[in-house]
Design an enzyme around this catalytic site. Structure first.
Site, PDB file in Angstrom:
ATOM      1  CB  SER A 190      13.066  63.003   8.585  1.00 42.55           C
ATOM      2  OG  SER A 190      12.206  63.348   7.528  1.00 42.55           O
ATOM      3  CD  GLN A 191      17.719  65.339   3.554  1.00 46.71           C
ATOM      4  OE1 GLN A 191      17.333  65.782   2.476  1.00 46.71           O
ATOM      5  NE2 GLN A 191      18.424  66.064   4.403  1.00 46.71           N
ATOM      6  CG  ASP A 212       5.377  61.334  10.104  1.00 47.30           C
ATOM      7  OD1 ASP A 212       5.210  62.437   9.548  1.00 47.30           O
ATOM      8  OD2 ASP A 212       6.497  60.790  10.214  1.00 47.30           O
TER       9      ASP A 212
END
Length: 321
Positions: A185-186, A271
């Site tokens: 993710s990040q 997602d």
């Protein structure tokens, strides 16, 4: 349920991102400034109950020379220089507890897990403050300083990501010629940025990377963290141009256009947090060799341990010899 375009359209999707004309100069100047503020690298061994791994508390100079924390985990009693994975953490998390996240060192790698400035209270612990001031922002980090690229939070965070690689290469346990980056993710967005900004890496792994094709992301998901940007623009209605210009400097599609190291991506078609089309945008823009795992029935957790198992095989090959 599926949250984006049909899979066939996802595979063909290309981003229309218009990156700033001075993108390369912006990052060259940013990293030169950070490296000019170089400081001490502190490495402190920890006394843990682990019998197969050694753990060290690391502090290294990040953006503007500001101290950033990390954990270094290595196989117990290892001698010589090891292939190394530098890992970045997802949104809201920090480097966590020293006894967490033991897979990569247990598999024989040196593993440097970077803390996340100003975060680390959402789902895992953090120890690094974000020292920069900022103007108005929506709750969270995604809009901190968002109207000025030089003050934007992700300029600092991505600089830290590059400096973590620089720091890893100074550690006695690390083979500086065999370093890869990894994140979810990040953290995946950070790995993608590092792959572009540190061209002599061996490999990059980006699970469901955040910060890719951001102008599309903020219009096709209602989930945080992208929701923070939308909420900001819903109030600051006249600031769209400035905000989108700032985001252009940290967009993973722009980094993908410049990254040449072998990369492994994953995407989850259910997602809601990172829209699948934004991951395909980065993969389809990627300049170097890239492979993609598609998880049709998963959300933001993506492949979970199956992603890790596949990444382990990928990284062994990339970092061998």
């Amino acid at each position: 349920m599926y949250t984006d375009l049909p899979e066939a359209e996802l595979r063909a999707y290309r981003s229309a991102l218009r990156e700033p004309d001075d993108f390369d100069a912006f990052w060259a100047d940013t990293l030169a400034e950070a490296r000019a503020c170089d400081g001490d690298l502190a490495v402190t061994p920890l006394d843990t109950p682990l019998t197969g791994l050694d753990v060290f508390d690391v502090a290294f100079p990040g953006f503007a020379g500001q101290s950033v924390r990390a954990w270094l985990r290595v196989p117990g009693g290892a001698t010589g220089r090891l292939p190394t994975i530098v890992q970045y953490v997802g949104y809201g998390g920090g480097r966590g507890h020293p006894l967490e996240n033991l897979l990569w060192a247990a598999a024989g790698f040196a593993h440097l897990q970077m803390d996340t400035r100003g975060q680390g209270s959402g789902w895992s612990r953090g120890d690094t403050p974000d020292l920069a001031g900022a103007g108005p922002q929506a709750p969270g980090m995604a809009t901190r300083g968002i109207e000025d690229a030089r003050r934007y939070y992700y300029r600092r965070f991505l600089t830290d990501a590059v400096r973590a690689v620089d720091a890893a290469r100074r550690l006695p346990a690390v083979d500086p010629g065999r370093v890869a980056v990894l994140g979810h993710s990040q953290g995946g967005g950070a790995a993608l940025a590092a792959a572009a900004l540190v061209p002599d890496l061996r490999a990059a792994v980006a699970y469901v990377p955040f910060l890719c094709d951001i102008p599309r992301a903020v219009t096709v998901t209602d989930a945080h963290p992208y929701r923070e940007i939308r909420d900001y623009l819903a109030v600051h209605r006249d600031r769209e141009e400035a905000v989108l210009r700032t985001l252009g400097y940290v967009d993973g599609v722009a980094f993908a256009r410049r990254a040449g190291v072998p990369a492994r991506f994953s995407v989850a078609l259910m997602d809601e947090i990172v829209p699948p089309s934004t991951v395909f945008a980065a993969v389809n823009a990627y300049r170097g060799p890239a492979e993609l795992a598609v998880w049709r029935y998963n959300g933001h957790e993506a492949g979970g341990i199956d992603d890790d198992a596949a990444a382990l095989d990928f990284l062994r090959t990339a970092l061998d010899g």
